[in-house]
Write a protein that holds these residues in place. Structure first.
Motif, PDB file in Angstrom:
ATOM      1  N   PRO A 130       0.849  -1.347   0.087  1.00 54.95           N
ATOM      2  CA  PRO A 130      -0.168  -0.045   0.050  1.00 54.95           C
ATOM      3  C   PRO A 130       0.820   1.309  -0.061  1.00 54.95           C
ATOM      4  CG  PRO A 130      -0.003  -0.938   2.181  1.00 54.95           C
ATOM      5  CD  PRO A 130       0.705  -1.962   1.318  1.00 54.95           C
ATOM      6  N   GLU A 131       0.361   2.363  -0.445  1.00 56.37           N
ATOM      7  CA  GLU A 131       1.273   3.539  -0.803  1.00 56.37           C
ATOM      8  C   GLU A 131       1.594   4.192   0.658  1.00 56.37           C
ATOM      9  OE1 GLU A 131       0.018   6.358  -3.582  1.00 56.37           O
ATOM     10  OE2 GLU A 131      -0.340   5.055  -5.084  1.00 56.37           O
ATOM     11  N   SER A 132       0.930   3.624   1.872  1.00 51.55           N
ATOM     12  CA  SER A 132       1.075   4.256   3.092  1.00 51.55           C
ATOM     13  C   SER A 132       2.158   3.607   3.711  1.00 51.55           C
ATOM     14  CB  SER A 132      -0.108   3.986   3.939  1.00 51.55           C
ATOM     15  OG  SER A 132      -0.720   2.820   4.004  1.00 51.55           O
ATOM     16  N   ALA A 133       2.601   2.465   3.185  1.00 55.05           N
ATOM     17  CA  ALA A 133       3.718   1.770   3.683  1.00 55.05           C
ATOM     18  C   ALA A 133       5.203   2.327   3.743  1.00 55.05           C
ATOM     19  CB  ALA A 133       3.893   0.277   2.946  1.00 55.05           C
ATOM     20  N   GLU A 134       5.993   1.904   4.748  1.00 54.44           N
ATOM     21  CA  GLU A 134       7.151   2.753   4.723  1.00 54.44           C
ATOM     22  C   GLU A 134       8.471   1.653   4.210  1.00 54.44           C
ATOM     23  OE1 GLU A 134       8.123   3.758   8.898  1.00 54.44           O
ATOM     24  OE2 GLU A 134       6.896   5.779   8.524  1.00 54.44           O
ATOM     25  N   VAL A 135       9.319   2.389   3.607  1.00 52.32           N
ATOM     26  CA  VAL A 135      10.354   1.348   3.195  1.00 52.32           C
ATOM     27  C   VAL A 135      11.676   2.240   3.591  1.00 52.32           C
ATOM     28  CG1 VAL A 135       9.328   0.483   1.067  1.00 52.32           C
ATOM     29  CG2 VAL A 135      10.323   2.654   0.868  1.00 52.32           C
ATOM     30  N   TYR A 136      12.858   1.462   3.409  1.00 56.09           N
ATOM     31  CA  TYR A 136      14.102   2.228   3.294  1.00 56.09           C
ATOM     32  C   TYR A 136      14.440   2.512   2.084  1.00 56.09           C
ATOM     33  CZ  TYR A 136      15.099   1.295   8.511  1.00 56.09           C
ATOM     34  OH  TYR A 136      15.166   1.449   9.764  1.00 56.09           O
ATOM     35  N   ARG A 157      12.313  -3.286   1.585  1.00 60.84           N
ATOM     36  CA  ARG A 157      11.431  -3.349   2.953  1.00 60.84           C
ATOM     37  C   ARG A 157      12.104  -3.558   4.123  1.00 60.84           C
ATOM     38  NH1 ARG A 157       6.254  -7.059   0.741  1.00 60.84           N
ATOM     39  NH2 ARG A 157       5.839  -6.914   3.092  1.00 60.84           N
ATOM     40  N   PRO A 158      11.385  -2.811   5.280  1.00 59.80           N
ATOM     41  CA  PRO A 158      12.409  -2.922   6.504  1.00 59.80           C
ATOM     42  C   PRO A 158      12.542  -4.299   6.998  1.00 59.80           C
ATOM     43  CG  PRO A 158      10.671  -1.255   6.542  1.00 59.80           C
ATOM     44  CD  PRO A 158      10.326  -2.017   5.178  1.00 59.80           C
ATOM     45  N   GLU A 159      11.616  -5.362   6.950  1.00 58.45           N
ATOM     46  CA  GLU A 159      11.716  -6.540   7.432  1.00 58.45           C
ATOM     47  C   GLU A 159      12.965  -7.329   6.668  1.00 58.45           C
ATOM     48  OE1 GLU A 159       8.149  -7.111   4.732  1.00 58.45           O
ATOM     49  OE2 GLU A 159       9.111  -5.325   5.986  1.00 58.45           O
ATOM     50  N   HIS A 160      13.442  -6.840   5.557  1.00 55.46           N
ATOM     51  CA  HIS A 160      14.419  -7.306   4.896  1.00 55.46           C
ATOM     52  C   HIS A 160      15.764  -6.866   5.218  1.00 55.46           C
ATOM     53  CE1 HIS A 160      11.888  -8.568   1.174  1.00 55.46           C
ATOM     54  NE2 HIS A 160      11.521  -9.224   2.237  1.00 55.46           N
ATOM     55  N   VAL A 161      15.946  -5.977   5.871  1.00 56.12           N
ATOM     56  CA  VAL A 161      17.068  -4.992   5.718  1.00 56.12           C
ATOM     57  C   VAL A 161      17.307  -4.286   7.228  1.00 56.12           C
ATOM     58  CG1 VAL A 161      17.540  -4.628   3.634  1.00 56.12           C
ATOM     59  CG2 VAL A 161      16.597  -2.966   4.987  1.00 56.12           C
ATOM     60  N   GLU A 162      16.434  -4.425   8.192  1.00 58.41           N
ATOM     61  CA  GLU A 162      16.477  -3.650   9.542  1.00 58.41           C
ATOM     62  C   GLU A 162      17.596  -4.428  10.143  1.00 58.41           C
ATOM     63  OE1 GLU A 162      15.622  -0.775  11.065  1.00 58.41           O
ATOM     64  OE2 GLU A 162      13.722  -1.341  10.718  1.00 58.41           O
ATOM     65  N   GLY A 163      18.577  -3.459  10.599  1.00 60.71           N
ATOM     66  CA  GLY A 163      19.665  -4.083  11.712  1.00 60.71           C
ATOM     67  C   GLY A 163      20.932  -4.287  10.543  1.00 60.71           C
ATOM     68  N   THR A 164      20.773  -4.286   9.414  1.00 65.31           N
ATOM     69  CA  THR A 164      21.997  -4.604   8.580  1.00 65.31           C
ATOM     70  C   THR A 164      22.823  -3.366   8.188  1.00 65.31           C
ATOM     71  OG1 THR A 164      20.893  -4.625   6.303  1.00 65.31           O
ATOM     72  CG2 THR A 164      20.303  -6.690   7.611  1.00 65.31           C
TER      73      THR A 164
END
Length: 264
Positions: A130-136, A157-164
């Motif tokens: 959705p366009e409201s979603a956040e990304v890095y 997508r944050p869940e793919h790269v968070e903390g990397t």
């Protein structure tokens, strides 16, 4: 008939390509060409501006107008993403281009900013979000020496790269092997990509950022990177100074009839 400035620009371009003017040679001053009957001052000026926009010459105060000293960088196609370069070594894509071009490089010639943003419409579409979603957004400016060559912004997508290391804004690639190696280590091995290219007039901001000559266009690239199961793990938008790259692709020619067994 072509306008006089275009005819003059074409004659000078042929002399450059034929070696009559070698890289680094100075072209005649505008007043000398006017006196030689090549046209008015405005005609010669327009011809030189066209040659500058086409990447054949550079003009600067104190140095005059000279033939461009370096050939455009090779911007490799498939070969720049060879897994052996970034998975087993440390040759990220922009470095692969420099190596293939016989040019030097420093890792800190890539600077960057990282931010968490609301997904632009084109990014949300690529990810099915959705366009409201956040990304890095990992935005890079790449230079060759002091001259900018292109920008590249990768969205994750944050869940793919968070903390990397991908979300670390330190200059240079995201550690050994760059972003693709980070995704690989996180369990997201890239399998295939889609790239779309188109040319356009730059924005005023892009002209300033890339230090473009008046009239020079850019080539915009959209890259979607997938894993084997079709998961999108990167969507990137690059803006390249058109005259600073030569785009090179080598690939095996497909034969879909053979793959289908030759039946119809």
């Amino acid at each position: 008939m072509a306008p006089k400035w275009r005819e003059l620009a074409d004659r000078l371009a042929n002399k450059i390509r034929n070696g009559d003017y070698a890289p680094g040679d100075q072209l005649p001053q505008i007043r000398d060409l006017v006196e030689a009957g090549e046209g008015s001052k405005s005609t010669v000026h327009a011809a030189y501006k066209a040659l500058e926009a086409e990447g054949l010459i550079t003009s600067s105060r104190g140095h005059g107008t000279v033939v461009r000293a370096q050939a455009p960088l090779k911007r490799l196609g498939i070969a720049r993403y060879d897994k052996s370069k970034w998975r087993d070594g440390d040759e990220v894509a922009f470095i692969a281009d420099r190596v293939a071009s016989g040019r030097g490089y420093r890792r800190n010639e890539q600077t960057q900013t990282v931010s968490r943003v609301t997904a632009p419409a084109i990014v949300a579409e690529a990810y099915g979000l959705p366009e409201s979603a956040e990304v890095y957004a990992r935005a890079r400016l790449v230079r060759e020496g002091v001259q900018p060559t292109h920008t590249l912004t990768s969205y994750y997508r944050p869940e793919h790269v968070e903390g990397t290391r991908i979300v670390d804004p330190s200059p240079g690639p995201a550690g050994r092997g760059g972003g693709f190696r980070v995704l690989y280590d996180a369990g997201y091995e890239i399998d295939h990509m889609q790239e779309t290219l188109f040319a356009r007039v730059p924005t005023a901001e892009e002209s300033q950022l890339l230090q473009l000559s008046p009239g020079e266009w850019v080539v915009e690239l959209h890259r979607t990177t997938y894993t084997t199961d079709g998961t999108v793990v990167e969507f990137a938008i690059g803006v390249h100074a058109a005259t600073r790259f030569a785009w090179t692709y080598e690939f095996k020619v497909p034969d879909s009839a053979s793959q289908d067994g030759g039946t119809s």
